[in-house]
Design an enzyme around this catalytic site. Structure first.
Site, mmCIF file in Angstrom:
data_model
loop_
_atom_site.group_PDB
_atom_site.id
_atom_site.type_symbol
_atom_site.label_atom_id
_atom_site.label_comp_id
_atom_site.label_asym_id
_atom_site.label_seq_id
_atom_site.Cartn_x
_atom_site.Cartn_y
_atom_site.Cartn_z
ATOM 1 N N HIS A 190 0.821 -1.212 0.000
ATOM 2 C CA HIS A 190 0.000 0.000 0.000
ATOM 3 C C HIS A 190 0.860 1.269 0.000
ATOM 4 O O HIS A 190 0.427 2.323 0.473
ATOM 5 C CB HIS A 190 -0.960 0.032 1.202
ATOM 6 C CG HIS A 190 -1.663 -1.264 1.458
ATOM 7 N ND1 HIS A 190 -2.458 -1.874 0.502
ATOM 8 C CD2 HIS A 190 -1.666 -2.079 2.553
ATOM 9 C CE1 HIS A 190 -2.941 -2.997 0.995
ATOM 10 N NE2 HIS A 190 -2.476 -3.149 2.231
ATOM 11 N N ARG A 191 2.085 1.159 -0.529
ATOM 12 C CA ARG A 191 3.027 2.291 -0.567
ATOM 13 C C ARG A 191 3.454 2.727 0.832
ATOM 14 O O ARG A 191 3.970 3.825 1.015
ATOM 15 C CB ARG A 191 2.449 3.481 -1.335
ATOM 16 C CG ARG A 191 2.175 3.215 -2.808
ATOM 17 C CD ARG A 191 3.471 2.809 -3.541
ATOM 18 N NE ARG A 191 3.290 2.720 -4.974
ATOM 19 C CZ ARG A 191 2.907 1.619 -5.617
ATOM 20 N NH1 ARG A 191 2.633 0.524 -4.920
ATOM 21 N NH2 ARG A 191 2.806 1.597 -6.921
ATOM 22 N N LEU A 192 3.242 1.894 1.818
ATOM 23 C CA LEU A 192 3.690 2.190 3.184
ATOM 24 C C LEU A 192 5.085 1.581 3.359
ATOM 25 O O LEU A 192 5.279 0.590 4.061
ATOM 26 C CB LEU A 192 2.695 1.636 4.208
ATOM 27 C CG LEU A 192 1.285 2.233 4.108
ATOM 28 C CD1 LEU A 192 0.347 1.585 5.107
ATOM 29 C CD2 LEU A 192 1.339 3.753 4.331
#
Length: 221
Positions: A190-192
């Site tokens: 999640h682009r985290l």
């Protein structure tokens, strides 16, 4: 033009936690580098080197890392090149290793210190003969009208030094990048993404090797 705004992928190869990190960023870097080398990836030591011109214009190029230990990261270059000219005005430098296939990146910020003639000579004479000749043939970063002119210069120096050892050019040298900040990046879902930066305080930047004390901090992605 291809539709690029929709190109994306998930990052899910692994996690990076602070407890997984070595207290010494050079040890951590060498661990990651060994994994890249063992994977068989071409040019595992390729890195982006960023310098800044006297008028503030950043410039980047790809070079090969040739040594790394607690004293810093080493690379070699023509001393008449753009990077060397810019480092003569401003020794601040940044390195970047883009190991995308492992969903990892490493960024280093530091100061470039010229290597001694002895260090440069030891590496230069370990290079293949053709690479030594190429160092003599190329006035790196200078304009040239055709490739044939470059090849003619190569043939010229090859003939000149055909009888004996190729001498070390006075215009060829290298740098040791002494780091004060090293960031490790691991892709996350999640682009985290996971980012950890090792930093030296002002009082520690002049110290060397095992005497350095690094602080580790997690960064937002």
């Amino acid at each position: 033009m291809a539709n690029i705004h929709g190109l994306r992928r998930n990052y899910n190869l692994g996690e990076l936690r602070e407890e997984d990190l070595d207290s010494n960023p050079i040890t951590q870097f060498n661990h990651w580098l060994k994994l890249v080398i063992d994977s068989g990836t071409p040019d595992p030591t390729a890195m982006t080197v960023a310098t800044v011109s006297p008028d503030g214009q950043p410039s980047q190029r790809i070079v090969l890392l040739k040594d790394v230990d607690d004293s810093g990261f080493v690379f070699y270059t023509n001393l008449g090149s753009r990077k060397a000219t810019e480092l003569a005005h401003n020794s601040k430098i940044s390195l970047h290793f883009p190991w995308h296939f492992m969903e990892r990146q490493v960024k280093i910020c530091g100061v470039a210190q010229p290597l001694s003639t002895g260090e440069v000579a030891k590496y230069f004479f370990s290079r293949p003969k053709e690479s030594q000749l190429a160092a003599w043939a190329s006035k790196q970063s200078q304009p040239i009208s055709t490739r044939q002119m470059l090849m003619s210069k190569f043939d010229e120096v090859k003939k000149k030094f055909s009888a004996g050892e190729i001498p070390l050019p006075k215009f060829w040298g290298g740098y040791r990048v002494v780091p004060h900040e090293i960031e490790f990046w691991q892709g996350g879902e999640h682009r985290l993404h996971n980012r950890f930066v090792y930093s030296l305080g002002d009082s520690n930047q002049s110290q060397g090797g095992e005497h350095q004390h690094w602080q580790i901090q997690r960064l937002m992605p």
